[in-house]
Design a protein around this motif. Structure first.
Motif, PDB file in Angstrom:
ATOM      1  N   ALA A  56      -6.468  -8.525  -0.321  1.00 22.53           N
ATOM      2  CA  ALA A  56      -6.218  -7.167   0.184  1.00 22.53           C
ATOM      3  C   ALA A  56      -7.530  -6.499   0.580  1.00 22.53           C
ATOM      4  CB  ALA A  56      -5.490  -6.335  -0.864  1.00 22.53           C
ATOM      5  N   ALA A  57      -8.550  -6.656  -0.246  1.00 20.95           N
ATOM      6  CA  ALA A  57      -9.856  -6.059   0.065  1.00 20.95           C
ATOM      7  C   ALA A  57     -10.470  -6.710   1.301  1.00 20.95           C
ATOM      8  CB  ALA A  57     -10.792  -6.217  -1.130  1.00 20.95           C
ATOM      9  N   LYS A  58     -10.351  -8.012   1.398  1.00 18.02           N
ATOM     10  CA  LYS A  58     -10.937  -8.746   2.524  1.00 18.02           C
ATOM     11  C   LYS A  58     -10.289  -8.373   3.856  1.00 18.02           C
ATOM     12  CE  LYS A  58     -12.326 -12.831   1.714  1.00 18.02           C
ATOM     13  NZ  LYS A  58     -12.439 -14.243   1.350  1.00 18.02           N
ATOM     14  N   LEU A  59      -8.969  -8.149   3.843  1.00 14.79           N
ATOM     15  CA  LEU A  59      -8.247  -7.844   5.083  1.00 14.79           C
ATOM     16  C   LEU A  59      -8.077  -6.348   5.333  1.00 14.79           C
ATOM     17  CD1 LEU A  59      -5.467 -10.594   4.994  1.00 14.79           C
ATOM     18  CD2 LEU A  59      -7.605 -10.592   6.287  1.00 14.79           C
ATOM     19  N   GLY A  60      -8.538  -5.515   4.420  1.00 15.62           N
ATOM     20  CA  GLY A  60      -8.434  -4.070   4.615  1.00 15.62           C
ATOM     21  C   GLY A  60      -7.028  -3.534   4.423  1.00 15.62           C
ATOM     22  N   ILE A  61      -6.273  -4.161   3.530  1.00 16.23           N
ATOM     23  CA  ILE A  61      -4.914  -3.697   3.227  1.00 16.23           C
ATOM     24  C   ILE A  61      -5.050  -2.582   2.192  1.00 16.23           C
ATOM     25  CG2 ILE A  61      -2.681  -4.360   2.254  1.00 16.23           C
ATOM     26  CD1 ILE A  61      -3.324  -7.215   3.364  1.00 16.23           C
ATOM     27  N   GLY A  62      -4.400  -1.463   2.445  1.00 16.64           N
ATOM     28  CA  GLY A  62      -4.544  -0.260   1.626  1.00 16.64           C
ATOM     29  C   GLY A  62      -4.505  -0.471   0.135  1.00 16.64           C
ATOM     30  N   THR A  63      -3.431  -1.069  -0.372  1.00 16.21           N
ATOM     31  CA  THR A  63      -3.328  -1.294  -1.810  1.00 16.21           C
ATOM     32  C   THR A  63      -2.904  -2.728  -2.090  1.00 16.21           C
ATOM     33  OG1 THR A  63      -0.995  -0.685  -1.965  1.00 16.21           O
ATOM     34  CG2 THR A  63      -2.595   1.106  -2.183  1.00 16.21           C
ATOM     35  N   THR A  64      -3.258  -3.195  -3.253  1.00 15.86           N
ATOM     36  CA  THR A  64      -2.861  -4.544  -3.664  1.00 15.86           C
ATOM     37  C   THR A  64      -1.349  -4.609  -3.838  1.00 15.86           C
ATOM     38  OG1 THR A  64      -4.973  -4.697  -4.806  1.00 15.86           O
ATOM     39  CG2 THR A  64      -3.350  -6.376  -5.330  1.00 15.86           C
ATOM     40  N   GLU A  65      -0.741  -3.515  -4.234  1.00 15.28           N
ATOM     41  CA  GLU A  65       0.708  -3.472  -4.417  1.00 15.28           C
ATOM     42  C   GLU A  65       1.436  -3.779  -3.111  1.00 15.28           C
ATOM     43  OE1 GLU A  65       4.489  -3.034  -6.086  1.00 15.28           O
ATOM     44  OE2 GLU A  65       2.541  -3.485  -6.945  1.00 15.28           O
ATOM     45  N   THR A  66       0.907  -3.299  -2.002  1.00 14.61           N
ATOM     46  CA  THR A  66       1.501  -3.587  -0.699  1.00 14.61           C
ATOM     47  C   THR A  66       1.536  -5.092  -0.464  1.00 14.61           C
ATOM     48  OG1 THR A  66       0.744  -1.486   0.202  1.00 14.61           O
ATOM     49  CG2 THR A  66       1.256  -3.215   1.790  1.00 14.61           C
ATOM     50  N   LEU A  67       0.433  -5.749  -0.712  1.00 10.47           N
ATOM     51  CA  LEU A  67       0.351  -7.200  -0.530  1.00 10.47           C
ATOM     52  C   LEU A  67       1.271  -7.913  -1.518  1.00 10.47           C
ATOM     53  CD1 LEU A  67      -0.761  -9.734   0.748  1.00 10.47           C
ATOM     54  CD2 LEU A  67      -2.814  -9.495  -0.652  1.00 10.47           C
ATOM     55  N   ARG A  68       1.351  -7.413  -2.749  1.00 11.17           N
ATOM     56  CA  ARG A  68       2.246  -8.025  -3.733  1.00 11.17           C
ATOM     57  C   ARG A  68       3.690  -8.006  -3.260  1.00 11.17           C
ATOM     58  NH1 ARG A  68       5.966  -7.170  -7.301  1.00 11.17           N
ATOM     59  NH2 ARG A  68       6.038  -4.953  -6.835  1.00 11.17           N
ATOM     60  N   LYS A  69       4.104  -6.900  -2.666  1.00 11.20           N
ATOM     61  CA  LYS A  69       5.471  -6.801  -2.130  1.00 11.20           C
ATOM     62  C   LYS A  69       5.705  -7.818  -1.019  1.00 11.20           C
ATOM     63  CE  LYS A  69       6.240  -1.928  -3.191  1.00 11.20           C
ATOM     64  NZ  LYS A  69       6.463  -0.587  -2.618  1.00 11.20           N
ATOM     65  N   TRP A  70       4.708  -7.998  -0.148  1.00 13.01           N
ATOM     66  CA  TRP A  70       4.842  -8.984   0.934  1.00 13.01           C
ATOM     67  C   TRP A  70       4.978 -10.389   0.369  1.00 13.01           C
ATOM     68  CZ3 TRP A  70       0.038  -7.103   4.130  1.00 13.01           C
ATOM     69  CH2 TRP A  70       0.303  -5.847   4.672  1.00 13.01           C
ATOM     70  N   VAL A  71       4.177 -10.695  -0.641  1.00  9.49           N
ATOM     71  CA  VAL A  71       4.213 -12.029  -1.256  1.00  9.49           C
ATOM     72  C   VAL A  71       5.569 -12.254  -1.912  1.00  9.49           C
ATOM     73  CG1 VAL A  71       3.253 -13.468  -3.099  1.00  9.49           C
ATOM     74  CG2 VAL A  71       1.717 -12.225  -1.560  1.00  9.49           C
ATOM     75  N   ARG A  72       6.059 -11.268  -2.662  1.00  7.50           N
ATOM     76  CA  ARG A  72       7.361 -11.404  -3.321  1.00  7.50           C
ATOM     77  C   ARG A  72       8.489 -11.574  -2.295  1.00  7.50           C
ATOM     78  NH1 ARG A  72       4.415 -12.576  -6.672  1.00  7.50           N
ATOM     79  NH2 ARG A  72       3.999 -11.518  -8.627  1.00  7.50           N
ATOM     80  N   GLN A  73       8.446 -10.801  -1.220  1.00  9.31           N
ATOM     81  CA  GLN A  73       9.490 -10.926  -0.204  1.00  9.31           C
ATOM     82  C   GLN A  73       9.433 -12.287   0.464  1.00  9.31           C
ATOM     83  OE1 GLN A  73      12.001  -8.557   0.380  1.00  9.31           O
ATOM     84  NE2 GLN A  73      12.844 -10.350   1.389  1.00  9.31           N
ATOM     85  N   ASP A  74       8.241 -12.814   0.687  1.00 14.03           N
ATOM     86  CA  ASP A  74       8.097 -14.155   1.255  1.00 14.03           C
ATOM     87  C   ASP A  74       8.691 -15.195   0.305  1.00 14.03           C
ATOM     88  OD1 ASP A  74       6.895 -15.933   3.376  1.00 14.03           O
ATOM     89  OD2 ASP A  74       5.877 -16.719   1.576  1.00 14.03           O
ATOM     90  N   GLN A  75       8.482 -15.026  -0.995  1.00 12.06           N
ATOM     91  CA  GLN A  75       9.048 -15.946  -1.977  1.00 12.06           C
ATOM     92  C   GLN A  75      10.575 -15.876  -1.978  1.00 12.06           C
ATOM     93  OE1 GLN A  75       6.995 -14.530  -5.462  1.00 12.06           O
ATOM     94  NE2 GLN A  75       5.249 -15.904  -5.145  1.00 12.06           N
ATOM     95  N   ILE A  76      11.116 -14.684  -1.824  1.00 14.92           N
ATOM     96  CA  ILE A  76      12.574 -14.516  -1.751  1.00 14.92           C
ATOM     97  C   ILE A  76      13.110 -15.184  -0.491  1.00 14.92           C
ATOM     98  CG2 ILE A  76      14.427 -12.818  -1.419  1.00 14.92           C
ATOM     99  CD1 ILE A  76      12.753 -10.914  -3.239  1.00 14.92           C
ATOM    100  N   ASP A  77      12.450 -14.943   0.635  1.00  9.75           N
ATOM    101  CA  ASP A  77      12.892 -15.530   1.902  1.00  9.75           C
ATOM    102  C   ASP A  77      12.835 -17.058   1.870  1.00  9.75           C
ATOM    103  OD1 ASP A  77      13.327 -12.989   2.876  1.00  9.75           O
ATOM    104  OD2 ASP A  77      11.517 -12.933   4.114  1.00  9.75           O
ATOM    105  N   ALA A  78      11.875 -17.607   1.121  1.00  4.86           N
ATOM    106  CA  ALA A  78      11.725 -19.066   1.023  1.00  4.86           C
ATOM    107  C   ALA A  78      12.700 -19.661   0.008  1.00  4.86           C
ATOM    108  CB  ALA A  78      10.284 -19.404   0.635  1.00  4.86           C
ATOM    109  N   GLY A  79      13.374 -18.825  -0.758  1.00  2.00           N
ATOM    110  CA  GLY A  79      14.325 -19.307  -1.750  1.00  2.00           C
ATOM    111  C   GLY A  79      13.697 -19.635  -3.094  1.00  2.00           C
ATOM    112  N   ALA A  80      12.426 -19.298  -3.257  1.00  2.00           N
ATOM    113  CA  ALA A  80      11.720 -19.588  -4.504  1.00  2.00           C
ATOM    114  C   ALA A  80      11.959 -18.518  -5.569  1.00  2.00           C
ATOM    115  CB  ALA A  80      10.221 -19.708  -4.231  1.00  2.00           C
TER     116      ALA A  80
END
Length: 108
Positions: A37-61
Motif C-alpha cells: 500500500a505504501a509503495k503504490l500510494g494506496i490511502g490505507t492498508t485496509e483498502t488493500l486488505r478489502k481488495w485482497v479478500r474480495q479477490d480471494q472470494i472471487d477465486a473461490g478460496a
C-alpha cells in the motif's frame, strides 16, 4: 450507494498480485499489505486488505459473495424497482379508466 473507487482497476489488480508475490518476505499478511500500500500510494492498508479478500472470494478460496453475484443482485434490484414503478403506473391508469366506465355514456 457506494461511490466509485478513485483507484483504477489495473492498479487494484496489480496491488493484489504484489501482495501475493511479496507475502513470503514478511512475517504477516498485514505487514505485506502495508508495504505494498505504501509503495503504490494506496490511502490505507485496509483498502488493500478489502481488495485482497474480495479477490480471494472471487477465486473461490474464501466464502462470500463474488463480484459477479453482487453485480447480478444490483441489476435485479434495479429491475424490481423499475417493475414496481411500471406496476404503479398501470394500477393508476386502470383505476382512471375503470372510473370512466362507471359513468353513463350519452350520445349526441
Amino acid at each position: 450507494m457506494a461511490r466509485p473507487s478513485p483507484y483504477p482497476l489495473e492498479l487494484r489488480k496489480r496491488a493484489v498480485r504484489m501482495v501475493a508475490e511479496v507475502r513470503p518476505e514478511y512475517d504477516t499478511e498485514w505487514s505485506a499489505m502495508k508495504a505494498v500500500a505504501a509503495k503504490l500510494g494506496i490511502g490505507t492498508t485496509e483498502t488493500l486488505r478489502k481488495w485482497v479478500r474480495q479477490d480471494q472470494i472471487d477465486a473461490g478460496a474464501r466464502p462470500g459473495t463474488t463480484t459477479e453475484e453482487s453485480a447480478q443482485v444490483k441489476a435485479m434490484k434495479k429491475e424490481i424497482a423499475e417493475l414496481k414503478r411500471a406496476n404503479k403506473i398501470l394500477k393508476a391508469a386502470a383505476s382512471f379508466f375503470a372510473a370512466g366506465l362507471d359513468r353513463p355514456h350519452t350520445r349526441s
